[in-house]
Design an enzyme around this catalytic site. Structure first.
Site, PDB file in Angstrom:
ATOM      1  N   LYS A 173       0.818  -1.223   0.000  1.00 17.91           N
ATOM      2  CA  LYS A 173       0.000   0.000   0.000  1.00 17.91           C
ATOM      3  C   LYS A 173       0.851   1.272   0.000  1.00 17.91           C
ATOM      4  O   LYS A 173       0.429   2.303  -0.500  1.00 17.91           O
ATOM      5  CB  LYS A 173      -0.950   0.009   1.207  1.00 17.91           C
ATOM      6  CG  LYS A 173      -2.090  -0.994   1.089  1.00 17.91           C
ATOM      7  CD  LYS A 173      -3.026  -0.880   2.281  1.00 17.91           C
ATOM      8  CE  LYS A 173      -4.200  -1.818   2.169  1.00 17.91           C
ATOM      9  NZ  LYS A 173      -5.139  -1.688   3.291  1.00 17.91           N
ATOM     10  N   ASP A 201     -10.326   3.128   2.787  1.00 17.60           N
ATOM     11  CA  ASP A 201     -10.630   2.494   4.083  1.00 17.60           C
ATOM     12  C   ASP A 201     -11.358   3.446   5.038  1.00 17.60           C
ATOM     13  O   ASP A 201     -12.267   3.038   5.753  1.00 17.60           O
ATOM     14  CB  ASP A 201      -9.344   1.983   4.756  1.00 17.60           C
ATOM     15  CG  ASP A 201      -8.869   0.670   4.159  1.00 17.60           C
ATOM     16  OD1 ASP A 201      -9.698  -0.065   3.589  1.00 17.60           O
ATOM     17  OD2 ASP A 201      -7.654   0.383   4.250  1.00 17.60           O
TER      18      ASP A 201
HETATM   19  N1  LIG Z   1     -13.067  -4.419   7.053  1.00 16.86           N
HETATM   20  C1  LIG Z   1     -12.199  -3.905   6.195  1.00 16.86           C
HETATM   21  O1  LIG Z   1     -12.562  -3.377   5.146  1.00 16.86           O
HETATM   22  C2  LIG Z   1     -10.734  -3.918   6.519  1.00 16.86           C
HETATM   23  C3  LIG Z   1      -9.842  -3.096   5.800  1.00 16.86           C
HETATM   24  C4  LIG Z   1      -8.485  -3.145   6.118  1.00 16.86           C
HETATM   25  C5  LIG Z   1      -8.038  -4.004   7.118  1.00 16.86           C
HETATM   26  N2  LIG Z   1      -8.939  -4.800   7.774  1.00 16.86           N
HETATM   27  C6  LIG Z   1      -8.490  -5.689   8.869  1.00 16.86           C
HETATM   28  O2  LIG Z   1      -7.971  -4.870   9.880  1.00 16.86           O
HETATM   29  C7  LIG Z   1      -6.923  -5.529  10.570  1.00 16.86           C
HETATM   30  C8  LIG Z   1      -5.696  -4.616  10.590  1.00 16.86           C
HETATM   31  O3  LIG Z   1      -5.249  -4.423   9.267  1.00 16.86           O
HETATM   32  P1  LIG Z   1      -4.060  -3.370   8.917  1.00 16.86           P
HETATM   33  O4  LIG Z   1      -3.945  -3.367   7.447  1.00 16.86           O
HETATM   34  O5  LIG Z   1      -4.241  -2.104   9.641  1.00 16.86           O
HETATM   35  O6  LIG Z   1      -2.800  -4.163   9.542  1.00 16.86           O
HETATM   36  P2  LIG Z   1      -1.434  -3.542  10.108  1.00 16.86           P
HETATM   37  O7  LIG Z   1      -1.074  -2.303   9.383  1.00 16.86           O
HETATM   38  O8  LIG Z   1      -0.477  -4.689  10.112  1.00 16.86           O
HETATM   39  O9  LIG Z   1      -1.778  -3.138  11.626  1.00 16.86           O
HETATM   40  C9  LIG Z   1      -2.034  -4.123  12.598  1.00 16.86           C
HETATM   41  C10 LIG Z   1      -2.505  -3.434  13.871  1.00 16.86           C
HETATM   42  O10 LIG Z   1      -2.875  -4.456  14.820  1.00 16.86           O
HETATM   43  C11 LIG Z   1      -2.102  -4.293  16.018  1.00 16.86           C
HETATM   44  N3  LIG Z   1      -1.859  -5.624  16.594  1.00 16.86           N
HETATM   45  C12 LIG Z   1      -1.434  -6.737  15.949  1.00 16.86           C
HETATM   46  N4  LIG Z   1      -1.353  -7.767  16.816  1.00 16.86           N
HETATM   47  C13 LIG Z   1      -1.734  -7.281  18.040  1.00 16.86           C
HETATM   48  C14 LIG Z   1      -1.845  -7.855  19.330  1.00 16.86           C
HETATM   49  N5  LIG Z   1      -1.574  -9.147  19.550  1.00 16.86           N
HETATM   50  N6  LIG Z   1      -2.277  -7.056  20.342  1.00 16.86           N
HETATM   51  C15 LIG Z   1      -2.569  -5.755  20.131  1.00 16.86           C
HETATM   52  N7  LIG Z   1      -2.466  -5.156  18.929  1.00 16.86           N
HETATM   53  C16 LIG Z   1      -2.040  -5.914  17.890  1.00 16.86           C
HETATM   54  C17 LIG Z   1      -0.833  -3.600  15.559  1.00 16.86           C
HETATM   55  O11 LIG Z   1      -0.201  -2.985  16.671  1.00 16.86           O
HETATM   56  P3  LIG Z   1       1.389  -2.660  16.637  1.00 16.86           P
HETATM   57  O12 LIG Z   1       1.516  -1.330  15.930  1.00 16.86           O
HETATM   58  O13 LIG Z   1       1.771  -2.602  18.060  1.00 16.86           O
HETATM   59  O14 LIG Z   1       2.051  -3.790  15.891  1.00 16.86           O
HETATM   60  C18 LIG Z   1      -1.418  -2.594  14.556  1.00 16.86           C
HETATM   61  O15 LIG Z   1      -2.033  -1.514  15.223  1.00 16.86           O
HETATM   62  C19 LIG Z   1      -6.709  -6.857   9.840  1.00 16.86           C
HETATM   63  O16 LIG Z   1      -7.413  -7.866  10.516  1.00 16.86           O
HETATM   64  C20 LIG Z   1      -7.342  -6.609   8.467  1.00 16.86           C
HETATM   65  O17 LIG Z   1      -7.830  -7.794   7.865  1.00 16.86           O
HETATM   66  C21 LIG Z   1     -10.266  -4.752   7.506  1.00 16.86           C
END
Ligand SMILES: NC(=O)c1ccc[n+]([C@@H]2O[C@H](COP(=O)([O-])OP(=O)(O)OC[C@H]3O[C@@H](n4cnc5c(N)ncnc54)[C@H](OP(=O)(O)O)[C@@H]3O)[C@@H](O)[C@H]2O)c1
Length: 264
Positions: free
Chosen positions: A47, A83
């Site tokens: 991205k 998003d």
């Molecule tokens: N519904 C939708 O349209 C949509 C769109 C995009 C994403 N999503 C979903 O949203 C989620 C996040 O996606 P992303 O793209 O933002 O991923 P990302 O950039 O990798 O961010 C992951 C986030 O989760 C936190 N995290 C991961 N493991 C954790 C744990 N064990 N305890 C506490 N915090 C934790 C991370 O914290 P740290 O910074 O501390 O690592 C970070 O804030 C995914 O499940 C994805 O599938 C959904």
């Protein structure tokens, strides 16, 4: 979901998935130009990497350093991030307008940044909690400066979540906690949830997360991550086609396919 929408509107497009290696991102975008591909969705981990290959990037995507949609307008490539608007429309269309509300956002990753950027322009107060506290405070500082609003960033811990929930109208989980295969995980104790809270978990796999189940049981209003998925996809669809997205068709197709994958 996109193919179902193209079919419903009799648009002669097809949406395909390609796995692209990090070293090939530039070539993939050159391919888009050469083949005159109308649009792309970009997912993890590209991205940010695609940005330098585009001709124009909108303000939201530029500020958060993340493009999830590309639109090819007669050879000029425009990058967007849908998003934030996807999350906002999912909330609004499910009876939870964040305007003037206090929102607690968990996470400061890619999706959380987009959501925070959009919601800052709507809410009265936004608190961002993240496991890595610096990510949350950096994001809060960036948004506070940009929009001249007081946005708070802090570490995600049981006490910060519990304390902030007392004052929040809307809780959004934008961390990957609760995502398959860790379906049983949540950062929220069920007893912290209450009927006058609206909860959106943006995780869509599983379709109903532990947090969503707990929220429903507490009497809170629940907005599913599938709704955000549909509305961010609808925004991309509208860029590419110029047509109004058939939301119900997309919702049905998304749910059908997610449930099919979930059963495997
Ligand atoms: N519904 C939708 O349209 C949509 C769109 C995009 C994403 N999503 C979903 O949203 C989620 C996040 O996606 P992303 O793209 O933002 O991923 P990302 O950039 O990798 O961010 C992951 C986030 O989760 C936190 N995290 C991961 N493991 C954790 C744990 N064990 N305890 C506490 N915090 C934790 C991370 O914290 P740290 O910074 O501390 O690592 C970070 O804030 C995914 O499940 C994805 O599938 C959904």
């Amino acid at each position: 979901m996109h193919n179902a929408a193209f079919k419903a509107l009799k648009i002669d497009y097809v949406f395909l998935a390609f796995r692209v290696k990090t070293a090939e991102v530039g070539n993939a975008i050159s391919g888009m130009r050469a083949l005159n591909i109308r649009g792309l969705n970009v997912t993890m981990p590209h991205k940010n990497a695609v940005i330098k290959y585009l001709d124009n990037v909108d303000q939201t995507a530029k500020s958060i350093g993340s493009v999830n949609t590309i639109h090819n307008r007669d050879g000029t490539l425009f990058g967007f991030n849908t998003d934030g608007v996807g999350a906002l429309n999912a909330l609004k269309e499910n009876g939870t307008d964040p305007k003037g509300k206090t929102v607690l956002l968990l996470g400061a990753g890619g999706a959380a940044k987009a959501i925070a950027y959009t919601l800052t322009q709507e809410v009265d107060k936004l608190v961002i909690l993240n496991r890595t506290a610096k990510q949350a405070t950096d994001l809060a500082n960036l948004l506070s400066q940009k929009f001249n609003k007081k946005i708070i960033g802090d570490a995600l811990s049981p006490s910060t979540v519990k304390d902030n929930l007392n004052y929040s109208n809307i809780l959004i989980n934008a961390t990957s906690v609760g995502m398959k295969p860790n379906d049983n995980q949540t950062s929220i104790e069920p007893e912290w949830l209450k009927p006058n809270l609206a909860v959106m978990d943006i995780v869509y796999s599983p379709v109903e997360t532990k947090l969503a189940k707990d929220a429903k049981a507490s009497g809170a209003k629940v907005v599913s991550g599938v709704e955000m998925l549909v509305f961010q996809g609808a925004a991309s669809f509208e860029f590419w086609t110029g047509c109004k997205a058939p939301i119900e068709v997309m919702r049905k197709a998304a749910l059908l396919n997610l449930l099919r994958v979930q059963k495997r």
